[in-house]
Enzyme design. Structure first.
Site, PDB file in Angstrom:
ATOM      1  N   THR A 192       1.596   6.983   0.519  1.00 35.73           N
ATOM      2  CA  THR A 192       0.771   5.895  -0.014  1.00 35.73           C
ATOM      3  C   THR A 192       1.046   5.631  -1.484  1.00 35.73           C
ATOM      4  O   THR A 192       1.539   6.519  -2.196  1.00 35.73           O
ATOM      5  CB  THR A 192      -0.716   6.261   0.129  1.00 35.73           C
ATOM      6  N   THR A 229      -2.302   2.723   3.251  1.00 36.38           N
ATOM      7  CA  THR A 229      -1.575   3.982   3.371  1.00 36.38           C
ATOM      8  C   THR A 229      -0.928   3.953   4.736  1.00 36.38           C
ATOM      9  O   THR A 229      -1.389   3.220   5.608  1.00 36.38           O
ATOM     10  CB  THR A 229      -2.583   5.164   3.354  1.00 36.38           C
ATOM     11  N   ARG A 260      -4.490  10.009 -11.017  1.00 37.20           N
ATOM     12  CA  ARG A 260      -5.373  10.260  -9.865  1.00 37.20           C
ATOM     13  C   ARG A 260      -4.538  10.585  -8.629  1.00 37.20           C
ATOM     14  O   ARG A 260      -3.610   9.881  -8.283  1.00 37.20           O
ATOM     15  CB  ARG A 260      -6.226   9.028  -9.590  1.00 37.20           C
ATOM     16  N   THR A 289      -6.537   7.277   6.637  1.00 39.33           N
ATOM     17  CA  THR A 289      -6.370   6.232   5.625  1.00 39.33           C
ATOM     18  C   THR A 289      -7.770   5.770   5.208  1.00 39.33           C
ATOM     19  O   THR A 289      -8.719   5.910   5.969  1.00 39.33           O
ATOM     20  CB  THR A 289      -5.589   5.012   6.163  1.00 39.33           C
ATOM     21  N   GLY A 290      -7.844   5.209   4.030  1.00 38.48           N
ATOM     22  CA  GLY A 290      -9.141   4.754   3.535  1.00 38.48           C
ATOM     23  C   GLY A 290      -9.531   5.520   2.285  1.00 38.48           C
ATOM     24  O   GLY A 290      -8.668   6.109   1.627  1.00 38.48           O
ATOM     25  N   GLY A 318      -9.972   7.935  -0.160  1.00 40.06           N
ATOM     26  CA  GLY A 318      -9.484   9.307  -0.205  1.00 40.06           C
ATOM     27  C   GLY A 318     -10.509  10.312  -0.679  1.00 40.06           C
ATOM     28  O   GLY A 318     -10.605  11.419  -0.155  1.00 40.06           O
ATOM     29  N   GLY A 376      -5.008  11.039  -4.565  1.00 46.68           N
ATOM     30  CA  GLY A 376      -5.977  10.791  -3.500  1.00 46.68           C
ATOM     31  C   GLY A 376      -5.925  11.878  -2.452  1.00 46.68           C
ATOM     32  O   GLY A 376      -5.528  13.019  -2.714  1.00 46.68           O
ATOM     33  N   ASP A 377      -6.328  11.513  -1.248  1.00 43.16           N
ATOM     34  CA  ASP A 377      -6.309  12.479  -0.138  1.00 43.16           C
ATOM     35  C   ASP A 377      -4.920  12.627   0.469  1.00 43.16           C
ATOM     36  O   ASP A 377      -4.586  13.674   1.019  1.00 43.16           O
ATOM     37  CB  ASP A 377      -7.299  12.050   0.956  1.00 43.16           C
ATOM     38  N   SER A 404       0.816  -1.214   0.000  1.00 36.80           N
ATOM     39  CA  SER A 404       0.000   0.000   0.000  1.00 36.80           C
ATOM     40  C   SER A 404       0.849   1.263   0.000  1.00 36.80           C
ATOM     41  O   SER A 404       0.311   2.370  -0.049  1.00 36.80           O
ATOM     42  CB  SER A 404      -0.911   0.011   1.225  1.00 36.80           C
TER      43      SER A 404
HETATM   44  N1  ASP Z   1      -6.287   7.170   1.256  1.00 34.62           N
HETATM   45  C1  ASP Z   1      -5.650   6.465   0.173  1.00 34.62           C
HETATM   46  C2  ASP Z   1      -6.087   7.070  -1.119  1.00 34.62           C
HETATM   47  O1  ASP Z   1      -7.265   7.321  -1.289  1.00 34.62           O
HETATM   48  C3  ASP Z   1      -5.885   5.011   0.118  1.00 34.62           C
HETATM   49  C4  ASP Z   1      -5.963   4.265   1.414  1.00 34.62           C
HETATM   50  O2  ASP Z   1      -5.619   4.776   2.456  1.00 34.62           O
HETATM   51  O3  ASP Z   1      -6.391   3.123   1.400  1.00 34.62           O
HETATM   52  O4  ASP Z   1      -5.274   7.222  -1.986  1.00 34.62           O
END
Ligand code: ASP
Length: 345
Positions: free
Chosen positions: A216, A198, A226, A249-250, A252, A228-229, A86
């Protein structure tokens, strides 16, 4: 359009307004603060994959290293670990099989931030984000420019795919559609479970100085380009040295919609404990979630976690679903349960 417009016209203000603005006015530039205890306990809090990272960061903080340097040392463990798919080296690629990395960081004492997005070929985007923070007047560099910036500091371009991450990508490409030209292959990864991950790490030292970092490889199989956050200041992570730090995390896209790390720090500013601040941010996420992202019973189809530490060294985390985070409280490193909203089914 004429190219002879004056700077005053360009700024869109009248002569009178310029005169008025030139009169010194007293502006209170301090952010509203809440009362938090002066004595800080050193602490490091991270996503669940950061048990080694919080230990490494705390070791550095105890040795007197700066909180951001400590945080970078911590997350580099995951960036360089080929088995963490990740983050960094070995991270899962985009839909074309290219690993594009995102990272951002903030340093509380100097009030600075740095970020890179869609960076290719460099194993440790956390270090490149810190270089942006330290040596430029910019906040974010992306893509080819971010890579050239890293190369200018002596970093070497490397293949970030490992045999395992390539295998995973090839299987995904083969099985992604029933009507494409790729023949399906045996796959024990259940389709529909899109790999994510992440590392976020937030650090406070005994002087109450705070830093945060998130790095990440982003959403696996994403559309090339792309971001992400994680590279977004205020979403993937945020620090205000007067209050504390937070990160995520998660999914984004759901975090970016609420500027989640910033919002979590703002909730702490209003007096909330870190766990409550994370919960309040997730409530905002749910309020802004489109129906297509919800199961029929209203549960989200995605995961999102927040982690936070305040200047005093209190920490906590919350997720939409049960999970854990890693933390070092100055004595030892351990996993803790997240507060959460929904049971998995
Ligand atoms: N937050 C990350 C993203 O959206 C991915 C993740 O944390 O799973 O790029």
């Amino acid at each position: 359009m004429t190219d002879s417009f004056s700077r005053r016209e360009f700024l869109g203000v009248s002569g009178a307004a310029v005169t008025a603005l030139a009169v010194p006015v007293s502006v209170d530039t301090s952010a509203p603060a809440v009362h938090i205890p002066k004595a800080a306990r050193p602490a490091a809090i991270s996503s669940s994959n950061g048990l080694g990272a919080v230990a490494r960061a705390m070791e550095a903080v105890m040795a007197g290293e700066d909180t951001l340097d400590a945080a970078v040392e911590g997350v580099k463990i995951q960036e360089l670990d080929p088995t963490d798919m990740s983050v960094g080296y070995g991270g899962l690629p985009n839909e074309e099989g290219v690993v594009q990395l995102d990272a951002s960081c903030m340093h509380g004492p100097s009030k600075r931030a740095g970020a890179v997005a869609a960076l290719e070929g460099i194993k440790t985007p956390s270090e490149i984000a810190r270089l942006v923070l330290k040596y430029t007047d910019h906040i974010m560099l992306v893509g080819e420019g971010a890579k050239r910036f890293a190369l200018s500091y002596g970093y070497e371009e490397e293949d970030l795919m490992t045999p395992a991450s390539r295998e995973r990508w090839l299987r995904w490409r083969a099985n992604r559609g029933a009507h494409d030209d790729w023949l399906d292959v045996e796959d024990d990864d259940p389709l529909g479970q899109r790999p994510t991950g992440t590392i976020n790490l937030n650090v406070v030292n005994a002087a109450g100085d705070v830093s945060s970092i998130t790095t990440t490889s982003g959403l696996a199989w994403k559309i090339p380009g792309r971001a992400g956050d994680s590279p977004i200041i205020g979403a993937g992570q945020y620090t205000d040295n007067a209050i504390g730090a937070a990160g995520s995390t998660g999914r984004g896209e759901s975090n970016i919609m609420v500027c989640g790390a910033f919002l979590t720090v703002e909730f702490m500013r209003q007096g909330m404990a870190p766990t409550d601040a994370c919960r309040a941010t997730l409530q905002r996420v749910m309020a802004l979630t489109e129906p297509r992202l919800l199961h029929p019973d209203g549960r989200p189809r995605f995961s999102l976690n927040f982690y936070a530490v305040n200047k005093a060294g209190d920490f906590g985390g919350a997720g939409l679903y049960p999970g854990r985070f890693a933390a070092h409280d100055g004595r030892d490193a351990a996993h803790h349960d997240l507060a959460y909203f929904y049971e998995r089914q």
